[in-house]
Enzyme design. Structure first.
Site, PDB file in Angstrom:
ATOM      1  N   ALA A 153      34.483 -14.740  10.195  1.00 54.69           N
ATOM      2  CA  ALA A 153      34.611 -14.176  11.547  1.00 54.69           C
ATOM      3  C   ALA A 153      36.053 -13.890  11.930  1.00 54.69           C
ATOM      4  O   ALA A 153      36.376 -13.850  13.115  1.00 54.69           O
ATOM      5  CB  ALA A 153      33.967 -15.114  12.573  1.00 54.69           C
ATOM      6  N   SER A 240      30.582 -10.856   5.150  1.00 58.27           N
ATOM      7  CA  SER A 240      30.838 -11.021   6.585  1.00 58.27           C
ATOM      8  C   SER A 240      32.186 -10.391   6.948  1.00 58.27           C
ATOM      9  O   SER A 240      32.388  -9.207   6.701  1.00 58.27           O
ATOM     10  CB  SER A 240      30.762 -12.503   6.956  1.00 58.27           C
ATOM     11  OG  SER A 240      30.753 -12.674   8.348  1.00 58.27           O
ATOM     12  N   ALA A 241      33.115 -11.167   7.517  1.00 57.92           N
ATOM     13  CA  ALA A 241      34.430 -10.601   7.821  1.00 57.92           C
ATOM     14  C   ALA A 241      35.095 -10.075   6.555  1.00 57.92           C
ATOM     15  O   ALA A 241      35.900  -9.136   6.612  1.00 57.92           O
ATOM     16  CB  ALA A 241      35.315 -11.652   8.488  1.00 57.92           C
ATOM     17  N   GLU A 372      20.353 -11.356  10.360  1.00 56.34           N
ATOM     18  CA  GLU A 372      21.788 -11.614  10.486  1.00 56.34           C
ATOM     19  C   GLU A 372      22.148 -12.400  11.751  1.00 56.34           C
ATOM     20  O   GLU A 372      23.092 -13.182  11.754  1.00 56.34           O
ATOM     21  CB  GLU A 372      22.558 -10.284  10.493  1.00 56.34           C
ATOM     22  CG  GLU A 372      22.579  -9.544   9.180  1.00 56.34           C
ATOM     23  CD  GLU A 372      23.563 -10.117   8.177  1.00 56.34           C
ATOM     24  OE1 GLU A 372      24.163 -11.174   8.449  1.00 56.34           O
ATOM     25  OE2 GLU A 372      23.723  -9.505   7.102  1.00 56.34           O
ATOM     26  N   HIS A 482      22.421 -15.121   8.171  1.00 60.36           N
ATOM     27  CA  HIS A 482      23.758 -14.636   7.817  1.00 60.36           C
ATOM     28  C   HIS A 482      24.479 -15.664   6.950  1.00 60.36           C
ATOM     29  O   HIS A 482      24.567 -16.838   7.283  1.00 60.36           O
ATOM     30  CB  HIS A 482      24.556 -14.390   9.103  1.00 60.36           C
ATOM     31  CG  HIS A 482      25.957 -13.920   8.862  1.00 60.36           C
ATOM     32  ND1 HIS A 482      26.251 -12.643   8.466  1.00 60.36           N
ATOM     33  CD2 HIS A 482      27.164 -14.566   8.974  1.00 60.36           C
ATOM     34  CE1 HIS A 482      27.564 -12.508   8.348  1.00 60.36           C
ATOM     35  NE2 HIS A 482      28.133 -13.658   8.634  1.00 60.36           N
TER      36      HIS A 482
END
Length: 563
Positions: A153, A240-241, A372, A482
């Site tokens: 994130a 993700s990020a 997600e 996720h």
């Protein structure tokens, strides 16, 4: 939750095993020095290799500076420090749900796999990378190179979480050995400082963390041949990020992936696991974050707020950063620290870059988990009415959207739990009257809508494959949550997807095609918009037609739904 904890326990066991004492001392020499590595289970690793000057003092918030130092002979058997982390252990959960959710969080954050990135093991001097390769590889081998970008994130993460031993072992067993690289990059305020003040200061990069990744890719171009890798066969991938970062490396400088030092492409293929070019605005869209940070740092009255922040001791800057909400707060994935359109690295709104074809024309794989949003909305459990959902969307997500646009979005994603996430579970797992609706909203806003839009553009310009994973879909309340694909990518999942995903990714690094013998054919996305659906048993091809109306509505309002 039992399934989640079991999977995490398996992951911990593997990482502990992979950290066994080295049985030999291989070495590799580059222009920076000689790196003394470790050899465990047929895989050599070289860890903690600096690729930039320490980003401290006047380099805090700045673009990274390549290191020119010769380090001599170095023990490279231990990871370098992780970059500064946002504290996830704060009590962030609302009201009635605090005790249950906090107990789960405390359990997860106490696991050894996460202890490596705890704040006590973090520092600003963190820009290092690691190289894994099959033991005994010659410097002339010219193996394909896979470069991993971790997620978290844009708030937490570190290379010490990701041991590539299992992945490299499988590549050797397949007869397609690869060199595997992981790099640290700055996150949160240290890597993505927002606000108009940051945007106006030429010494600040709002995307310093992405530039860290870019510099690591430059290091690969210049040095990976010494490890037996081919700098002309680099695949970048992340989750993700990390996947969003890969997407922004594709759109960087309007699609320019040419190395500034060698004149060759930095990579030739990309894989994005749960992440695409998300719609982010300029630095001033994060002004509230900057103002909160400055206030917490005691810099509100300073004539030069950036200079005041730079002058803070590391511990005070870290503590001020922790005044901002993390991903488990009510803000969910509407994050305080994000990449920003800076007129340079991200030269325009990401949605405009993709619309106009300003992205690198290399093969891509881009996919998502089926559910997600479920694990990313724990902090929003106190939102239980339609009015509260509207306020949450308007306040925390899209303050520039009209009431009509917010109302239209809510109409596309009704509170009926049968239409919510975890999907296809009927009335089950509705923790609150709005929880499954919020799960669905978050999953489609941040993951599914940007993915579908991106692959609809790239299928016209380059080889494109897309997938939807329904692995671990039986996890109560979470479904195919996720992050569960990390378990498969790094070989921690004993079920079918792990072997399949690793094999496909390795084939892709070699052949620029994720198809592999023994697995179902995976067609390119094409006009018929076909996905490969991973499951816990056998994968299959399915149409990318789920929630067409809702996802089309989201992307139709994307300029107002920009973070």
């Amino acid at each position: 939750m039992v399934v989640v904890c079991a999977a995490l326990t398996a992951l911990v066991s593997f990482v502990t095993l992979g950290a066994a004492a080295p049985t030999s001392g291989p070495s590799v020499s580059t222009s920076q020095g000689t790196w003394l590595g470790a050899s465990v289970f047929g895989v050599e690793s070289y860890k903690g290799i600096p690729f930039a000057e320490p980003p401290v003092g006047n380099l805090r918030f700045a673009a990274p500076v390549p290191t020119t130092k010769n380090f001599g002979t170095v023990d490279a058997t231990r990871y370098g420090k992780s970059c500064p982390q946002l504290n996830f252990a704060n009590g962030v959960f609302p009201g009635f749900f605090n005790n249950i959710a906090q107990d789960v969080l405390d359990l997860v954050t106490s696991l050894p796999i996460l202890s490596a990135i705890a704040s006590t093991d973090a520092a600003e001097d963190c820009l290092t990378l690691n190289v894994f390769r099959p033991a005994g590889v010659a410097s002339t081998a010219k193996l394909p190179v896979m470069v991993w970008v971790y997620g978290g994130a844009f708030q937490i993460g570190g290379t010490s979480m990701y041991d590539a031993t299992n992945f490299v072992q499988r590549s050797a067993r397949l007869g397609k050995p690869v060199v595997f690289v992981t790099m640290n990059y700055r996150m949160n305020s240290f890597g993505f400082l927002p606000g108009k003040e940051a945007g106006a200061d030429p010494s600040v990069s709002a995307n310093a963390g992405l530039l860290d990744q870019r510099l690591a890719l430059e290091w690969v171009q210049q040095n990976i041949a010494a490890f037996g890798g081919d700098p002309g066969k680099v695949t970048i991938f992340g989750e993700s990020a990390g996947a969003i970062s890969v997407a922004f490396q594709l759109t960087a400088y309007g699609g320019n992936i040419i190395s500034s030092t060698t004149g060759n492409p930095l990579f030739r293929a990309a894989i994005m696991q749960s992440g695409s070019p998300i719609p982010v605005g300029p630095p001033e869209y994060g002004q509230g974050t900057f103002d909160t940070l400055v206030s917490a740092a005691g810099c509100s009255t300073a004539s030069d707020k950036i200079a005041c922040l730079r002058a803070l001791p590391y511990s005070k800057m870290r503590d001020a950063t922790n005044a901002l909400p993390n991903i488990l707060s009510v803000r969910s994935v509407s994050l305080p620290f994000l990449p920003r359109m800076d007129g340079d690295f991200i030269p325009a709104l990401p949605q405009e870059l993709t619309r106009s074809g300003r992205y690198a024309k290399v093969p891509i794989v881009n996919g998502d988990q089926y559910d997600e949003g479920t694990i990313l909305t724990l902090g929003a459990l106190n939102i239980t009415t339609d009015a509260q959902v509207k306020t949450w969307l308007k306040t925390n997500w899209f303050p520039r959207a009209s009431d009509a646009q917010i109302d239209g979005l809510m109409a596309q994603y009704p509170s009926d739990p049968r239409q919510g996430s975890p999907f296809d579970t009927g009335l089950l797992y509705a923790v609150t009257p709005q929880s499954k609706r919020i799960n669905a909203l978050v999953g489609d806003l941040v993951f599914q809508a940007p993915r579908r839009a991106f692959v609809e553009y790239t299928r016209e310009t380059q080889p494109t494959w897309s997938y939807s994973s329904r692995a671990l879909r039986a996890a109560p309340f979470l479904g195919s949550f996720h992050g569960n694909d990390i378990l498969s990518t790094f070989g921690y999942n004993p079920l079918a997807p792990s072997q399949e995903i690793q094999t496909r990714w390795i084939n892709y690094a070699y052949n620029l095609d994720p198809n592999a013998a023994g697995f179902p054919n995976w067609p390119q996305y094409g006009k018929n918009a076909q996905l490969l659906q991973f499951t816990d048993l056998v994968s299959k091809v399915v149409p990318d037609t789920f929630r067409q109306s809702g996802i089309a509505f989201i992307w139709g309002q994307v300029d107002s739904f920009t973070l």
